[in-house]
Scaffold this motif. Sequence first.
Motif, PDB file in Angstrom:
ATOM      1  N   ASP A 116       0.794  -1.223   0.000  1.00 30.28           N
ATOM      2  CA  ASP A 116       0.000   0.000   0.000  1.00 30.28           C
ATOM      3  C   ASP A 116       0.837   1.290   0.000  1.00 30.28           C
ATOM      4  N   ILE A 117       2.070   1.214   0.454  1.00 27.14           N
ATOM      5  CA  ILE A 117       2.885   2.425   0.575  1.00 27.14           C
ATOM      6  C   ILE A 117       4.058   2.434  -0.405  1.00 27.14           C
ATOM      7  N   ILE A 118       4.777   1.327  -0.512  1.00 23.28           N
ATOM      8  CA  ILE A 118       6.018   1.317  -1.302  1.00 23.28           C
ATOM      9  C   ILE A 118       5.777   0.975  -2.769  1.00 23.28           C
ATOM     10  N   LEU A 119       5.008  -0.080  -3.052  1.00 22.55           N
ATOM     11  CA  LEU A 119       4.831  -0.508  -4.439  1.00 22.55           C
ATOM     12  C   LEU A 119       4.079   0.487  -5.331  1.00 22.55           C
ATOM     13  N   LEU A 173       6.528   3.086  -6.551  1.00 23.42           N
ATOM     14  CA  LEU A 173       7.536   2.404  -7.345  1.00 23.42           C
ATOM     15  C   LEU A 173       6.977   2.046  -8.725  1.00 23.42           C
ATOM     16  N   GLY A 174       5.743   1.563  -8.772  1.00 22.72           N
ATOM     17  CA  GLY A 174       5.100   1.271 -10.053  1.00 22.72           C
ATOM     18  C   GLY A 174       4.919   2.525 -10.882  1.00 22.72           C
ATOM     19  N   LEU A 175       4.573   3.619 -10.230  1.00 27.71           N
ATOM     20  CA  LEU A 175       4.419   4.898 -10.929  1.00 27.71           C
ATOM     21  C   LEU A 175       5.767   5.375 -11.480  1.00 27.71           C
ATOM     22  N   LEU A 198      12.627  -8.423  -1.622  1.00 26.76           N
ATOM     23  CA  LEU A 198      13.694  -7.449  -1.386  1.00 26.76           C
ATOM     24  C   LEU A 198      13.172  -6.224  -0.646  1.00 26.76           C
ATOM     25  N   ILE A 199      11.988  -5.782  -1.000  1.00 18.30           N
ATOM     26  CA  ILE A 199      11.404  -4.619  -0.322  1.00 18.30           C
ATOM     27  C   ILE A 199      11.070  -4.967   1.125  1.00 18.30           C
TER      28      ILE A 199
END
Length: 136
Positions: A37-40, A43-45, A92-93
């Motif tokens: 909800d916060i990192i991906l 990152l996708g954007l 990894l994240i």
Amino acid sequence: MFQEFKTFAMRGRAVDLAVGVIIGAAFTTIVNSLVNDIILPPLGLALGGIDFSNFFVVLKGAADYATLDAARAAGAVTLNYGLFLNAVLKFLIVAFALFLVIRQMNKLTAKPAPPAATPEDIKLLREIRDLLKGRE
């Protein structure tokens, strides 16, 4: 036998392990939410909206499916390397996020260094000072 089991179960290590497993399960939910909800999303954007889950190779069946779901629906046999890349990236994240959390926890729980021992010359000067005060 019951008494022996009770002794085993109530040992500090077994109880600590049980508490660790329960907290670990709860912590897994928090870390998964952090990743999903916060990192991906950012990152996708940043990667231009790339979704690795639709990267696959058709091993058996027609070769031109737009998505993995379409290939599965048609019954094609696929090699889903995009899902594997997603899993590796997520791992990894999660590993990095756990590293940061544990690193911060270690900083918060670091024990202060014990005070340095007073050097002998300072002790001697204090004794002399106290003796001189005693003469007055």
